[in-house]
Design a protein around this motif. Structure first.
Motif, PDB file in Angstrom:
ATOM      1  N   SER A 129       0.690  -1.189   0.219  1.00  0.00           N
ATOM      2  CA  SER A 129      -0.002   0.090   0.065  1.00  0.00           C
ATOM      3  C   SER A 129       0.993   1.242   0.066  1.00  0.00           C
ATOM      4  CB  SER A 129      -1.019   0.043   1.336  1.00  0.00           C
ATOM      5  OG  SER A 129      -0.393   0.008   2.209  1.00  0.00           O
ATOM      6  N   GLU A 162      -5.054   8.203  -2.461  1.00  0.00           N
ATOM      7  CA  GLU A 162      -5.519   7.155  -1.647  1.00  0.00           C
ATOM      8  C   GLU A 162      -5.294   7.220  -0.229  1.00  0.00           C
ATOM      9  OE1 GLU A 162      -8.191   5.619  -2.787  1.00  0.00           O
ATOM     10  OE2 GLU A 162      -7.733   5.237  -4.802  1.00  0.00           O
ATOM     11  N   LEU A 187      -8.490   4.596   0.348  1.00  0.00           N
ATOM     12  CA  LEU A 187      -8.234   3.035   0.416  1.00  0.00           C
ATOM     13  C   LEU A 187      -6.849   2.669   1.078  1.00  0.00           C
ATOM     14  CD1 LEU A 187      -8.809   0.407  -0.968  1.00  0.00           C
ATOM     15  CD2 LEU A 187      -7.338   1.032  -3.070  1.00  0.00           C
ATOM     16  N   TRP A 242     -11.257  -4.663   0.266  1.00  0.00           N
ATOM     17  CA  TRP A 242     -10.401  -3.633  -0.325  1.00  0.00           C
ATOM     18  C   TRP A 242      -9.163  -4.122  -1.269  1.00  0.00           C
ATOM     19  CZ3 TRP A 242     -13.138   0.124   0.575  1.00  0.00           C
ATOM     20  CH2 TRP A 242     -13.764   0.284   1.647  1.00  0.00           C
ATOM     21  N   PHE A 290     -10.777  -3.705  -4.634  1.00  0.00           N
ATOM     22  CA  PHE A 290     -10.677  -2.403  -4.986  1.00  0.00           C
ATOM     23  C   PHE A 290      -9.291  -2.074  -5.624  1.00  0.00           C
ATOM     24  CE2 PHE A 290     -14.778  -1.481  -2.916  1.00  0.00           C
ATOM     25  CZ  PHE A 290     -15.435  -0.906  -3.914  1.00  0.00           C
TER      26      PHE A 290
END
Length: 138
Positions: free
Chosen positions: A27, A34, A38, A83, A86
């Motif tokens: 991430s 984001e 997210l 998630w 996504f």
């Protein structure tokens, strides 16, 4: 089989911690826009799996509390899969990464469900006040 003394001895905790750390590193590559959506959501839900497993372990004196915290861990693991979907749809992760992490959370979910269904093996409720003889390796 080894005796499980601490929550960190649980295989499910170890698997969830490893997956959460993998998500953390992946991430970091998500776009800056984001950061508060997210990225934050997937990190929180993945870490929450471990937090709820830890709480369940400490609440195993009360079977209903143990099950409740495992249910919370189950929900957070499923949310993490959401998630991941996504992140894949937005092309922040590739298909292999998506599938690998999704499968890891499927396994985590399976173990959590097994612990919930077999909660009497994990809680003190069987022998009133004495720790369970849980030589399980979960």
């Amino acid at each position: 089989m080894t005796f499980i003394k601490f929550h960190k001895d649980l295989i499910v905790y170890q698997k969830a911690f490893s997956a959460a750390m993998e998500i953390f590193h992946i991430s970091k590559l998500f776009p800056a826009e984001e950061k508060y959506s997210l990225t934050d959501q997937i990190r929180r839900s993945s870490r929450s799996v471990n937090a709820n497993i830890t709480e369940a372990w400490r609440k195993r004196r009360y079977e209903k509390s143990f099950i409740n915290k495992l249910n919370d861990a189950d929900g957070e693991a499923a949310e993490t899969q959401n998630w991941l979907d996504f992140a894949f749809a937005c092309k922040y992760i590739d298909e292999k990464t998506h599938l690998d992490l999704y499968k890891k959370y499927d396994e985590i979910l399976s173990i959590i469900v097994s612990m919930t269904v077999n909660s009497k093996k994990w809680t003190f409720s069987e022998t009133k006040g004495t720790p369970p003889n849980n030589s399980n390796t979960q």
